[in-house]
Motif scaffolding. Structure first.
Motif, short mmCIF file in Angstrom:
data_model
loop_
_atom_site.label_atom_id
_atom_site.label_comp_id
_atom_site.label_asym_id
_atom_site.label_seq_id
_atom_site.Cartn_x
_atom_site.Cartn_y
_atom_site.Cartn_z
N LEU A 53 0.82 -1.21 0.00
CA LEU A 53 0.00 0.00 0.00
C LEU A 53 0.85 1.26 0.00
CD1 LEU A 53 -2.81 -1.09 2.49
CD2 LEU A 53 -2.99 -0.84 0.00
N ASP A 54 1.99 1.24 0.68
CA ASP A 54 2.86 2.43 0.69
C ASP A 54 3.42 2.70 -0.71
OD1 ASP A 54 2.46 2.74 3.39
OD2 ASP A 54 4.31 1.73 3.97
N GLN A 107 2.02 1.78 -3.45
CA GLN A 107 0.89 2.20 -4.28
C GLN A 107 0.63 3.70 -4.13
OE1 GLN A 107 -2.63 -0.22 -3.65
NE2 GLN A 107 -1.38 -2.06 -3.38
N ALA A 108 0.73 4.21 -2.90
CA ALA A 108 0.48 5.63 -2.65
C ALA A 108 1.51 6.49 -3.37
CB ALA A 108 0.52 5.92 -1.15
N LEU A 155 0.90 6.42 -7.15
CA LEU A 155 -0.22 7.27 -7.55
C LEU A 155 0.25 8.72 -7.72
CD1 LEU A 155 -3.23 7.76 -8.05
CD2 LEU A 155 -3.52 8.03 -5.58
N VAL A 214 -9.47 -4.25 -3.84
CA VAL A 214 -9.90 -2.99 -3.22
C VAL A 214 -10.87 -3.27 -2.08
CG1 VAL A 214 -11.23 -0.88 -3.59
CG2 VAL A 214 -9.47 -1.54 -5.24
N GLY A 217 -9.18 -4.35 0.93
CA GLY A 217 -8.23 -3.41 1.50
C GLY A 217 -6.80 -3.64 1.10
N PHE A 222 -5.67 -3.13 -2.11
CA PHE A 222 -5.29 -2.27 -3.23
C PHE A 222 -6.03 -0.95 -3.10
CE2 PHE A 222 -4.66 -0.86 -7.61
CZ PHE A 222 -3.39 -1.34 -7.87
N ARG A 223 -5.33 0.14 -3.40
CA ARG A 223 -5.91 1.47 -3.22
C ARG A 223 -6.94 1.75 -4.31
NH1 ARG A 223 -2.94 5.33 -0.01
NH2 ARG A 223 -4.07 6.92 -1.21
N GLU A 224 -8.11 2.21 -3.89
CA GLU A 224 -9.18 2.51 -4.84
C GLU A 224 -8.81 3.66 -5.75
OE1 GLU A 224 -14.04 3.20 -4.87
OE2 GLU A 224 -12.92 3.20 -2.97
N ASP A 225 -8.11 4.69 -5.20
CA ASP A 225 -7.75 5.84 -6.02
C ASP A 225 -6.72 5.47 -7.08
OD1 ASP A 225 -5.79 5.43 -4.14
OD2 ASP A 225 -5.84 7.45 -3.30
N LEU A 226 -5.82 4.55 -6.76
CA LEU A 226 -4.85 4.10 -7.77
C LEU A 226 -5.53 3.29 -8.85
CD1 LEU A 226 -2.01 3.77 -8.85
CD2 LEU A 226 -1.67 1.85 -7.27
#
Length: 530
Positions: free
Chosen positions: A291-292, A294-295, A298, A333, A336, A338-342
């Protein structure tokens, strides 16, 4: 429909002198109003303030030759008519200020007058549809002061030779994306045809979804080469399998690190994103990223900037992203992972690559392709004898052939047979040995793995009492239906896969209803499975 001309007052070409002799000279803006077959309702005449005297005389002469034409002078302020940025900005502002009525008017943009810079800007504004019309080019001719004119339509599809050339270029690009393989599967061919257009016209992220071995990596390389040929990329292709990245190594590999960022970081590292600057970044198995990461990814996609691991100064990189995955990212997603915004950012262009079994009609041309590839590498030709070819194709199309790794399995199989082909001929004995080898490789995990996955799925949605009432047949069938539903975005999509044969025999199909009815037999709904 009324004809409306938009054009610049030409300080040289429209200046025929101040006396009566001006009527003996061809002046483009005035001459365009002298054609009986081309009546002009309005002329939007753009002019520089230093040309106001010429403007007054030109407007007067326009009224004399075409009193029915409304002439609307529009001033533009430009210190240097050869400054591209300044000229484009002024003309762009003029275009935005107008209320164009394309339902009532035909617009023509006169590119005869003005500096070459102004003419180029008018062309660009017309091509981008800020000026909604066709170009008109006037020129002197045997008709004297009246001259001639030509209308140029920028819709190139209207020109047969140009359209056919574009069609051939698109066809060649599609063939290139398919590695020259004459595939027969309609869904796959349609997918590649659209992907060719997107690859050339868009720099947005592309998501390639499909099982392992379906060809995601090869397709990403082909997209890169195609864009490189068209001059759309100057950088390189950078590939990485995200499943190999873990912890600090993931951050460092993707975004780089500064010296001393962690134990062992004795030197600065650029990172893959910076290596892909001006090029293409292919992140295979993107669903495996933490997740980090992924952020940070993005931000890098949206802002083209990111922070190297351990650093305090952002760096930049302009790259196009192609992401690959075999996972259902929508399910990730929900879990939890995978990031939804990505996902929203990379999901603009998503393509589902089918497995080999889902496009089994393409197996034979792919066998020929693999033989050609081997021939080029080995520098000698290899082919099947007739009986061996028939035996291999019969097995390859049968239910016994699982093709678990899809085209990777096929590549390995053909490579093995070609290597063993004495004198360049694959015989029945070689095929028989290869079939045994494949069956042994697949047999070890086929039943147990599928059974375990199926039982785990059923246990998620049915209680123990319900499970005990189900026959083995129902358990196997229901687990497969649930699996397909979870990989589908809608009941209709799931139904198309589940009823792929019977639906072709129906005059009217309702795949969603059939899926709904089946699930209701077990007290389930499609929404529960998502």
């Amino acid at each position: 429909m009324n004809n409306v001309i938009i054009g610049l007052l030409g300080s040289r070409l429209d200046h025929g002198g101040l006396g009566r002799r001006r009527w003996q000279r061809w002046r483009p803006s005035v001459s365009l109003l002298m054609h009986a077959a081309f009546p002009v309702h309005e002329f939007l005449l753009l002019y520089l303030q230093e040309d106001e005297a010429l403007l007054a005389l030109t407007v007067q002469d326009m009224a004399e030759v075409s009193p029915e034409t409304k002439v609307t002078p529009i001033p533009i302020v430009c210190d240097n008519p050869w400054d591209f940025e300044q000229v484009y900005s002024q003309l762009h502002d003029v275009a935005l200020a107008q209320s164009f009525d394309v339902e009532q008017n035909n617009y023509f943009i006169n590119i005869t007058t003005g500096t070459h810079v102004a003419q180029i800007c008018l062309y660009l504004l017309t091509e981008a549809h800020y000026l909604p019309g066709k170009l008109v080019q006037a020129s002197p001719g045997k008709e004297g002061v009246q001259g001639t004119f030509q209308v140029i339509d920028l819709d190139l599809s209207r020109y047969d030779q140009i359209a056919s050339r574009f069609a051939k270029e698109a066809s060649d690009a599609v063939t290139y994306l398919k590695s020259g393989i004459q595939t027969r599967n309609k869904a796959f061919n349609d997918l590649i045809a659209q992907l060719e257009q997107v690859s050339i016209r868009s720099t947005a992220s592309i998501l390639l979804n499909g099982p392992t071995g379906a060809g995601k990596s090869q397709l990403a390389r082909r997209i890169f080469e195609l864009k490189k040929q068209r001059g759309q990329l100057s950088g390189r292709l950078v590939e990485v399998n995200c499943a190999t990245l873990r912890g600090d190594n993931a951050m460092s590999a993707l975004f780089g690190h500064v010296k001393g960022a962690f134990t062992g970081a004795q030197n600065e590292r650029m990172g893959l994103l910076r290596e892909a600057d001006k090029g293409l970044l292919f992140l295979d198995e993107i669903g495996e990223l933490g997740l980090d990461e992924q952020a940070m990814l993005l931000r890098a996609i949206e802002e083209k900037t990111f922070m190297p691991f351990g650093g305090d100064q952002p760096v930049t990189s302009e790259f196009q992203l192609i992401a690959g995955t075999h996972r259902n990212l929508f399910e990730q997603v929900r879990q939890g992972a995978f990031r939804e915004d990505l996902l929203a950012r990379i999901n603009l262009w998503t393509y589902e690559l089918p497995s080999l079994k889902d496009r089994i009609e393409d197996l034979e041309p792919n066998i020929e392709h693999e033989l050609q590839v081997f021939t080029r590498k080995a520098d000698h030709k290899v082919s099947f004898n007739k009986a061996a070819r028939e035996a291999y194709l019969a097995f390859a199309h049968s239910p016994r052939a699982l093709w678990r790794a899809n085209f990777r399995d096929l590549n390995s199989s053909v490579t093995r047979m070609a290597t063993l082909a004495t004198g360049g001929r694959i015989t029945e004995d070689i095929v028989a040995g290869e079939v045994d080898r494949l069956m042994r490789a697949w047999q070890g995990f086929q039943v147990d793995a599928e059974a375990n996955i199926g039982e785990a799925l059923l246990a998620r949605y049915l209680d123990q009492a319900q499970l005990q009432t189900l026959d083995l047949f129902d358990r196997l069938q229901l687990s497969q239906v649930i699996h397909i539903c979870q990989r589908s975005r809608s009941m209709a999509e799931a139904g198309r896969q589940l009823f792929n044969a019977s639906r072709e025999k129906k005059a009217s199909v309702n795949d969603s209803h059939r899926v709904k009815q089946y699930l209701q037999k077990f007290g389930l709904s499609f929404a529960q499975l998502m």
